[in-house]
Enzyme design. Structure first.
Site, mmCIF file in Angstrom:
data_model
loop_
_atom_site.group_PDB
_atom_site.id
_atom_site.type_symbol
_atom_site.label_atom_id
_atom_site.label_comp_id
_atom_site.label_asym_id
_atom_site.label_seq_id
_atom_site.Cartn_x
_atom_site.Cartn_y
_atom_site.Cartn_z
ATOM 1 N N TYR A 1 -7.373 -2.664 3.180
ATOM 2 C CA TYR A 1 -8.151 -2.814 2.026
ATOM 3 C C TYR A 1 -9.314 -3.318 1.872
ATOM 4 O O TYR A 1 -9.762 -4.305 0.917
ATOM 5 C CB TYR A 1 -7.091 -3.523 1.216
ATOM 6 C CG TYR A 1 -5.889 -2.989 0.850
ATOM 7 C CD1 TYR A 1 -5.635 -1.637 0.287
ATOM 8 C CD2 TYR A 1 -4.595 -3.750 1.179
ATOM 9 C CE1 TYR A 1 -4.147 -1.244 0.176
ATOM 10 C CE2 TYR A 1 -3.294 -3.035 1.038
ATOM 11 C CZ TYR A 1 -3.152 -1.826 0.682
ATOM 12 O OH TYR A 1 -2.028 -1.233 0.459
ATOM 13 N N ASP B 1 -7.536 8.553 12.493
ATOM 14 C CA ASP B 1 -6.595 7.542 13.527
ATOM 15 C C ASP B 1 -5.015 7.613 12.937
ATOM 16 O O ASP B 1 -4.302 7.028 13.569
ATOM 17 C CB ASP B 1 -7.023 6.150 13.206
ATOM 18 C CG ASP B 1 -6.980 5.725 11.647
ATOM 19 O OD1 ASP B 1 -7.169 6.326 10.766
ATOM 20 O OD2 ASP B 1 -6.933 4.302 11.602
ATOM 21 N N ASP C 1 -10.996 -1.665 10.516
ATOM 22 C CA ASP C 1 -10.004 -1.678 9.231
ATOM 23 C C ASP C 1 -9.027 -3.067 9.242
ATOM 24 O O ASP C 1 -8.045 -3.129 9.740
ATOM 25 C CB ASP C 1 -9.098 -0.510 9.434
ATOM 26 C CG ASP C 1 -7.957 -0.357 8.324
ATOM 27 O OD1 ASP C 1 -8.251 -1.055 7.159
ATOM 28 O OD2 ASP C 1 -7.126 0.503 8.455
ATOM 29 N N ASP D 1 -12.547 10.189 9.125
ATOM 30 C CA ASP D 1 -12.074 9.115 8.253
ATOM 31 C C ASP D 1 -12.839 8.029 8.291
ATOM 32 O O ASP D 1 -13.761 7.829 9.331
ATOM 33 C CB ASP D 1 -10.527 8.991 9.077
ATOM 34 C CG ASP D 1 -9.929 7.946 8.088
ATOM 35 O OD1 ASP D 1 -9.905 7.659 6.874
ATOM 36 O OD2 ASP D 1 -9.045 6.985 8.807
ATOM 37 N N ARG D 2 -12.838 7.029 7.576
ATOM 38 C CA ARG D 2 -13.648 5.836 7.428
ATOM 39 C C ARG D 2 -13.074 4.678 8.247
ATOM 40 O O ARG D 2 -13.380 4.108 9.302
ATOM 41 C CB ARG D 2 -14.080 5.260 5.913
ATOM 42 C CG ARG D 2 -15.122 4.307 5.966
ATOM 43 C CD ARG D 2 -15.504 3.823 4.541
ATOM 44 N NE ARG D 2 -14.437 2.746 4.270
ATOM 45 C CZ ARG D 2 -14.536 1.981 3.119
ATOM 46 N NH1 ARG D 2 -15.478 2.178 2.386
ATOM 47 N NH2 ARG D 2 -13.538 1.145 2.844
ATOM 48 N N ASP D 3 -11.896 4.168 7.449
ATOM 49 C CA ASP D 3 -11.322 2.656 8.100
ATOM 50 C C ASP D 3 -10.604 3.074 9.203
ATOM 51 O O ASP D 3 -9.662 3.770 9.255
ATOM 52 C CB ASP D 3 -10.519 2.081 7.016
ATOM 53 C CG ASP D 3 -11.324 1.730 5.509
ATOM 54 O OD1 ASP D 3 -12.477 1.630 5.831
ATOM 55 O OD2 ASP D 3 -10.641 1.784 4.763
ATOM 56 N N GLN E 1 -8.416 5.819 -0.643
ATOM 57 C CA GLN E 1 -8.725 4.525 -0.988
ATOM 58 C C GLN E 1 -7.703 4.179 -1.961
ATOM 59 O O GLN E 1 -7.962 3.924 -3.189
ATOM 60 C CB GLN E 1 -9.997 4.380 -1.792
ATOM 61 C CG GLN E 1 -11.216 4.541 -0.591
ATOM 62 C CD GLN E 1 -11.266 3.307 0.285
ATOM 63 O OE1 GLN E 1 -11.126 2.237 -0.059
ATOM 64 N NE2 GLN E 1 -11.502 3.469 1.519
ATOM 65 N N SER E 2 -6.472 3.827 -1.373
ATOM 66 C CA SER E 2 -5.277 3.592 -2.330
ATOM 67 C C SER E 2 -5.484 2.188 -2.997
ATOM 68 O O SER E 2 -4.888 1.580 -4.008
ATOM 69 C CB SER E 2 -4.070 3.325 -1.368
ATOM 70 O OG SER E 2 -4.068 2.550 -0.577
ATOM 71 N N LYS F 1 -5.274 12.743 1.402
ATOM 72 C CA LYS F 1 -4.892 13.125 2.632
ATOM 73 C C LYS F 1 -3.273 12.744 2.858
ATOM 74 O O LYS F 1 -2.921 11.581 2.445
ATOM 75 C CB LYS F 1 -5.492 12.743 3.702
ATOM 76 C CG LYS F 1 -6.953 13.057 3.846
ATOM 77 C CD LYS F 1 -7.753 12.408 4.911
ATOM 78 C CE LYS F 1 -8.110 10.934 4.578
ATOM 79 N NZ LYS F 1 -8.988 10.325 5.718
#
Length: 222
Positions: A44, A158, A41, A33-35, A77-78, A133
């Site tokens: 956004y 996370d 994080d 996962d990225r953020d 990426q909401s 996800k």
């Protein structure tokens, strides 16, 4: 002229290092996962100057690189789906992330990002998109593009939805970390996610940060 982005049915799917040749042997991968896992994080995230690597992230990715294990970023990426920012901002943020990793001798093999969300704006409004996800679509797409053995692959996340996506994709296991939203999600992971991951073939590990990935099987064993 409109910018061209590596989109597949609205999902960012960028192969940075394609597999060499056509080997009959599929490779295990490290999904990240990225953020909150690779970078901090702030919520956004869409500004390159706000990108901060989480300590140990570059080391884990670099170790995967050296062992020939594809490192694949899979990110919901909401913010794009909600109209808070667009693909140009995502691309700029990714460029900064890749530069920071590269400065530490680490690199990603593929980046996937899903903008679809139940509360998104058109064209990204979707009640349950297969690539968002906890659905496994991004992992399955990566497996197709990079010739991956999902049954031997691992994911680091996370949130409980990261763990559930790993289980749904048939991965060997997942590592839940305390960085990002991990501390607030730990109880959910240990209860709800643990129920979803009750299959004895799926291993759920707990760690402080992505650096703990150095202890999982694909990175610690031959």
């Amino acid at each position: 002229m409109a910018l061209a982005f590596p989109l597949v049915d609205g999902v960012w799917a960028e192969v940075l290092r394609a597999p060499e040749g056509r080997s009959a042997k599929l490779r295990a991968a490290l999904f990240l996962d990225r953020d909150g896992v690779v970078i901090e994080d702030p919520g956004y995230l869409h500004r390159p100057d706000e990108v901060r690597l989480i300590p140990g992230a570059a080391a884990a990715i670099r170790h995967a690189n050296r062992r020939g294990i594809p490192a694949v970023l899979v990110s919901n990426q909401s913010g794009i789906g909600r109209g808070l920012y667009g693909w140009p901002e995502f691309a700029a943020t990714q460029a900064r992330l890749l530069a920071l990793l590269g400065a530490e001798g680490a690199g990603l093999d593929m980046v996937l990002a899903c903008p679809f969300h139940p509360d998104g704006q058109a064209p990204y409004r979707h009640p349950d998109h297969p690539c968002r996800k906890p659905r496994p679509g991004m992992l399955l797409l990566a497996a197709e593009r990079l010739a991956l053995d999902l049954a031997r692959s691992w994911l680091v996340g996370d949130r409980a939805l990261d763990i559930e996506a790993a289980q749904a994709a048939g991965l060997a296991g997942a590592l839940h970390v305390l960085t990002g939203q991990g501390a607030g999600e730990r109880a959910k992971v240990e209860t709800d996610a643990a129920v979803h991951c009750a299959d004895a073939a799926f291993v759920l590990r707990i760690g402080d940060s992505v650096e703990a990935a150095l202890d999982i099987s694909i990175l610690s064993h031959n």
